[in-house]
Design a protein around this motif. Structure first.
Motif, PDB file in Angstrom:
ATOM      1  N   TYR A  85       0.840  -1.207   0.000  1.00 24.32           N
ATOM      2  CA  TYR A  85       0.000   0.000   0.000  1.00 24.32           C
ATOM      3  C   TYR A  85       0.873   1.254   0.000  1.00 24.32           C
ATOM      4  O   TYR A  85       2.021   1.200   0.384  1.00 24.32           O
ATOM      5  CB  TYR A  85      -0.905  -0.014   1.246  1.00 24.32           C
ATOM      6  N   PRO A 141      -2.639  -0.060  -3.862  1.00 24.38           N
ATOM      7  CA  PRO A 141      -3.742  -1.017  -4.084  1.00 24.38           C
ATOM      8  C   PRO A 141      -5.078  -0.692  -3.403  1.00 24.38           C
ATOM      9  O   PRO A 141      -5.991  -1.513  -3.472  1.00 24.38           O
ATOM     10  CB  PRO A 141      -3.184  -2.328  -3.499  1.00 24.38           C
ATOM     11  N   TYR A 142      -5.220   0.460  -2.749  1.00 24.46           N
ATOM     12  CA  TYR A 142      -6.535   0.756  -2.149  1.00 24.46           C
ATOM     13  C   TYR A 142      -7.622   0.620  -3.213  1.00 24.46           C
ATOM     14  O   TYR A 142      -7.484   1.143  -4.335  1.00 24.46           O
ATOM     15  CB  TYR A 142      -6.588   2.194  -1.621  1.00 24.46           C
ATOM     16  N   SER A 143      -8.712  -0.031  -2.848  1.00 24.60           N
ATOM     17  CA  SER A 143      -9.860  -0.105  -3.768  1.00 24.60           C
ATOM     18  C   SER A 143     -10.643   1.210  -3.674  1.00 24.60           C
ATOM     19  O   SER A 143     -10.472   1.981  -2.711  1.00 24.60           O
ATOM     20  CB  SER A 143     -10.776  -1.260  -3.354  1.00 24.60           C
ATOM     21  N   ASP A 144     -11.518   1.438  -4.654  1.00 23.09           N
ATOM     22  CA  ASP A 144     -12.352   2.645  -4.609  1.00 23.09           C
ATOM     23  C   ASP A 144     -13.190   2.665  -3.328  1.00 23.09           C
ATOM     24  O   ASP A 144     -13.407   3.713  -2.725  1.00 23.09           O
ATOM     25  CB  ASP A 144     -13.270   2.710  -5.838  1.00 23.09           C
ATOM     26  N   GLU A 174     -12.410   1.356  -0.419  1.00 26.80           N
ATOM     27  CA  GLU A 174     -11.567   1.733   0.732  1.00 26.80           C
ATOM     28  C   GLU A 174     -11.267   3.234   0.700  1.00 26.80           C
ATOM     29  O   GLU A 174     -11.293   3.907   1.738  1.00 26.80           O
ATOM     30  CB  GLU A 174     -10.259   0.930   0.704  1.00 26.80           C
TER      31      GLU A 174
END
Ligand code: SF4
Ligand code: SF4
Length: 287
Positions: free
Chosen positions: A188, A191-194, A196
């Motif tokens: 990180y 890679p945070y998702s939308d 998150e």
């Protein structure tokens, strides 16, 4: 008000000083701490520090980080002396007794900011939440520019609502900052998702700042980092040595074209005031 400074606070350069990796906390997501050991923690050599800063003719922002900077035995007298000419700022977990002493002895006009890191699980498991609360409000009441951030650790996503409600009710609003490190075999913050990003309310520019290969950075030009032994380096990723804080150091004539794929401490993002001082014409005619 910018988070870093009030509008009437002006400085020419920034030294971000990792005083020691020793910390009184043991956060799961920490990548750099060691256990406190009073016999090995260094004090600041105030006299030689001031001499070195004086030789540059610049007004500095000296930011203290770690580890936990309030573990340094003479941190209060160092701040008192530095703040006669320069400015200080802090990244701290805010629970040590020296914070109270700091609030009582240091002139808030010479403190740019106090970044009060909110490590909720550690505060609760060590029964120190009350200390954090008291120190936060003491500093606020004494006109220090204090703000609170928590780490957007992916594992903590379920706790956001509870923590926000609790902290708001206690008069300590906070935001989340991106986590820098590994989680579930991913590194990180990229890679945070939308989902998150939205749940933690993260700033996408902040996330992008941790990966700036090829970008212009004022690291080494009007900002630099300092190691526990006083070595001045361009930044924590570019280990180019610029001198020593207790002897002599000199900034470079030009800023840095970032060579690093990953950056845990983007100096150009964390102090936009100094970054804005870059004059592109000067930079490129000299290079
Ligand atoms: S307070 Fe900061 S330095 Fe200390 S263990 Fe937690 S993240 Fe690491
Ligand atoms: S690694 Fe970070 S601080 Fe260093 S030059 Fe790149 S962006 Fe700037």
């Amino acid at each position: 008000m910018e988070r870093v400074r009030n509008k009437n606070q002006h400085y020419d350069a920034w030294l971000h000083w990792n005083l020691s990796s020793q910390c009184n906390f043991d956060c799961d997501y920490c990548f750099g701490k060691t256990t406190p050991n009073v016999s090995t923690i260094n004090s600041i050599d105030i006299e030689n520090l001031l001499k070195t800063l004086g030789k540059t003719g610049k007004i500095f922002r000296i930011s203290f980080t770690g580890g936990e900077p309030f573990l340094i035995p003479n941190i209060i007298s160092a701040c008192e002396t530095i703040a006669k000419v320069h400015y200080v700022s802090f990244n701290t977990n805010l629970v040590l007794d020296r914070v109270k002493e700091f609030a009582e002895r240091i002139n808030p006009a010479r403190v740019l900011n106090i970044h009060a890191s909110l490590h909720y699980d550690e505060l609760m498991s060590k029964n120190l939440f009350g200390k954090y609360y008291d120190n936060y409000h003491l500093l606020k009441e004494n006109a220090f520019n204090i703000y609170t951030e928590a780490v957007a650790y992916p594992l903590d996503i379920e706790k956001i609502t509870h923590l926000k409600t609790k902290m708001n009710s206690l008069g300590i609003p906070f935001t989340y900052a991106p986590y820098y490190g590994s989680y579930n075999n991913k590194f990180y913050p990229l890679p945070y998702s939308d989902g998150e990003i939205s749940a933690f309310n993260l700033n996408k520019n902040h996330i992008a700042a941790y990966s700036q290969k090829g970008a212009i950075c004022n690291a080494g030009f009007n900002a630099a980092v300092v190691s526990p032994r006083g070595n001045v380096l361009t930044c924590f990723s570019v280990n180019e040595r610029l001198g020593n804080i207790y002897n002599d150091f000199a900034f470079k004539e030009t800023p840095t074209i970032c060579p690093a794929k990953k950056c845990g401490c983007p100096l150009n993002f964390y102090d936009s005031y100094l970054y804005r001082k870059l004059d592109d014409k000067t930079v490129f005619t000299q290079s």
